[in-house]
Design a protein around this motif. Sequence first.
Motif, short mmCIF file in Angstrom:
data_model
loop_
_atom_site.label_atom_id
_atom_site.label_comp_id
_atom_site.label_asym_id
_atom_site.label_seq_id
_atom_site.Cartn_x
_atom_site.Cartn_y
_atom_site.Cartn_z
N GLU A 19 0.61 -1.18 -0.12
CA GLU A 19 -0.09 0.09 -0.25
C GLU A 19 0.57 1.60 -0.09
OE1 GLU A 19 -2.48 -0.91 3.20
OE2 GLU A 19 -3.46 -2.24 1.98
N ARG A 20 1.38 1.20 0.48
CA ARG A 20 2.73 2.37 0.31
C ARG A 20 3.66 2.57 -0.19
NH1 ARG A 20 8.49 3.34 2.01
NH2 ARG A 20 8.84 1.11 2.14
N PHE A 21 4.10 1.42 -0.96
CA PHE A 21 4.54 1.64 -2.15
C PHE A 21 3.70 2.03 -3.67
CE2 PHE A 21 7.83 -0.44 -0.95
CZ PHE A 21 9.36 -0.06 -1.31
N ARG A 22 2.15 1.75 -3.84
CA ARG A 22 1.14 2.34 -4.56
C ARG A 22 1.29 3.68 -4.28
NH1 ARG A 22 1.07 -0.69 -8.75
NH2 ARG A 22 1.01 -2.37 -8.50
N ALA A 23 0.92 3.90 -3.18
CA ALA A 23 0.43 5.26 -2.81
C ALA A 23 1.57 6.55 -3.10
CB ALA A 23 0.16 5.34 -1.09
N ASN A 24 3.05 5.83 -2.77
CA ASN A 24 3.91 6.89 -3.67
C ASN A 24 4.22 6.54 -5.05
OD1 ASN A 24 4.62 8.56 -1.27
ND2 ASN A 24 4.57 6.93 -1.13
N GLU A 25 3.00 5.54 -5.74
CA GLU A 25 4.56 5.30 -7.18
C GLU A 25 4.49 6.22 -8.13
OE1 GLU A 25 2.73 2.01 -10.52
OE2 GLU A 25 1.57 2.28 -8.87
N GLU A 26 3.54 7.60 -8.32
CA GLU A 26 4.11 8.36 -9.30
C GLU A 26 5.02 9.14 -8.87
OE1 GLU A 26 2.02 12.45 -10.34
OE2 GLU A 26 0.55 10.90 -9.81
N TYR A 27 5.62 9.58 -7.12
CA TYR A 27 7.29 9.93 -6.80
C TYR A 27 7.48 8.95 -7.25
CZ TYR A 27 10.48 11.39 -3.62
OH TYR A 27 11.89 12.11 -3.31
N MET A 28 7.69 8.42 -7.05
CA MET A 28 8.93 6.93 -7.00
C MET A 28 9.63 7.11 -8.39
SD MET A 28 8.14 3.73 -4.08
CE MET A 28 9.16 3.62 -4.19
N ARG A 29 8.30 6.37 -9.25
CA ARG A 29 8.25 6.39 -10.66
C ARG A 29 9.51 8.10 -11.47
NH1 ARG A 29 7.11 2.51 -14.04
NH2 ARG A 29 5.35 1.20 -12.69
N SER A 30 9.17 8.75 -10.50
CA SER A 30 9.39 10.62 -10.81
C SER A 30 11.38 10.32 -10.40
CB SER A 30 8.53 11.20 -10.78
OG SER A 30 8.59 11.54 -9.54
N ILE A 31 11.57 9.67 -9.56
CA ILE A 31 13.17 10.12 -9.33
C ILE A 31 13.50 8.71 -9.71
CG2 ILE A 31 11.88 11.51 -7.31
CD1 ILE A 31 12.27 9.73 -5.45
N TRP A 32 13.10 7.41 -9.90
CA TRP A 32 13.87 6.47 -10.13
C TRP A 32 15.36 6.11 -11.29
CZ3 TRP A 32 11.93 2.02 -7.41
CH2 TRP A 32 12.64 0.67 -8.07
N ALA A 33 16.10 5.87 -10.69
CA ALA A 33 17.01 6.10 -11.10
C ALA A 33 17.08 5.00 -12.92
CB ALA A 33 18.67 5.65 -11.10
N ASP A 34 17.64 6.10 -14.10
CA ASP A 34 17.15 5.47 -15.45
C ASP A 34 17.96 4.30 -15.42
OD1 ASP A 34 14.97 7.00 -15.92
OD2 ASP A 34 17.10 8.64 -17.33
N LYS A 35 19.62 4.24 -15.44
CA LYS A 35 20.55 2.68 -15.46
C LYS A 35 20.53 2.05 -14.37
CE LYS A 35 22.35 5.74 -19.02
NZ LYS A 35 23.18 6.39 -19.62
N THR A 36 19.82 1.62 -13.65
CA THR A 36 19.55 0.57 -12.37
C THR A 36 19.73 -0.92 -12.56
OG1 THR A 36 17.13 0.71 -11.89
CG2 THR A 36 19.17 2.61 -10.85
N LEU A 37 19.84 -1.66 -12.22
CA LEU A 37 19.48 -2.54 -12.01
C LEU A 37 18.63 -3.61 -12.36
CD1 LEU A 37 21.05 -5.89 -12.95
CD2 LEU A 37 21.13 -6.15 -10.95
N ILE A 38 17.43 -3.17 -11.42
CA ILE A 38 15.96 -3.05 -11.13
C ILE A 38 15.19 -1.63 -11.62
CG2 ILE A 38 14.07 -3.41 -9.39
CD1 ILE A 38 15.83 -5.06 -8.36
N THR A 39 14.43 -2.32 -12.65
CA THR A 39 13.60 -0.56 -12.83
C THR A 39 12.48 -0.51 -12.19
OG1 THR A 39 12.32 -2.00 -14.52
CG2 THR A 39 14.24 -1.03 -15.61
N ALA A 40 12.03 0.43 -12.52
CA ALA A 40 10.56 0.89 -11.45
C ALA A 40 9.67 -0.59 -12.47
CB ALA A 40 10.68 2.34 -11.77
N ASP A 41 9.27 0.12 -13.47
CA ASP A 41 8.41 -1.40 -14.12
C ASP A 41 8.58 -2.45 -13.07
OD1 ASP A 41 7.09 0.73 -15.62
OD2 ASP A 41 8.49 0.29 -17.18
#
Length: 136
Positions: free
Chosen positions: A36-58
């Motif tokens: 629930e915490r990740f869902r509530a903050n999903e838009e924010y997290m996706r906006s700051i997620w690093a592009d070149k990481t092993l684990i993508t936001a998707d």
Amino acid sequence: MKALKEMNNVERAYLLAKLFPDTIKELTAFIQKETERFRANEEYMRSIWADKTLITADFWFGLVSNTEDLLKRYNVMLHRSTRVFSDQLFDGYNAIFLTNCLIEYADTAECNAKMKEAIHLLFGHDKMILIPLNKQ
């Protein structure tokens, strides 16, 4: 029993559940709160997620979705059966999200000292999440 280095995530989760069967219901509830915490903050997290990481936001939010589905599908069986808890939640890539949940749970006041030590022993102590998220 296998050596710790020979155990997979399902086996480690099963051992944790067998050692602390009275906390599985509480832990399952915590996992639900984390989704629930990740869902509530999903838009924010996706906006700051690093592009070149092993684990993508998707990929990460795919793990969150898988966990949500498992929580709905198995519901009370997750805390009634140590085998269902470990087999369903910690299988495959889903163990990445669940390990993060365990590490987060170990940092809460609800987690007793022995369980905290067991979590760190079995699953490590490094946070798996790649970006910071202030808890709300």
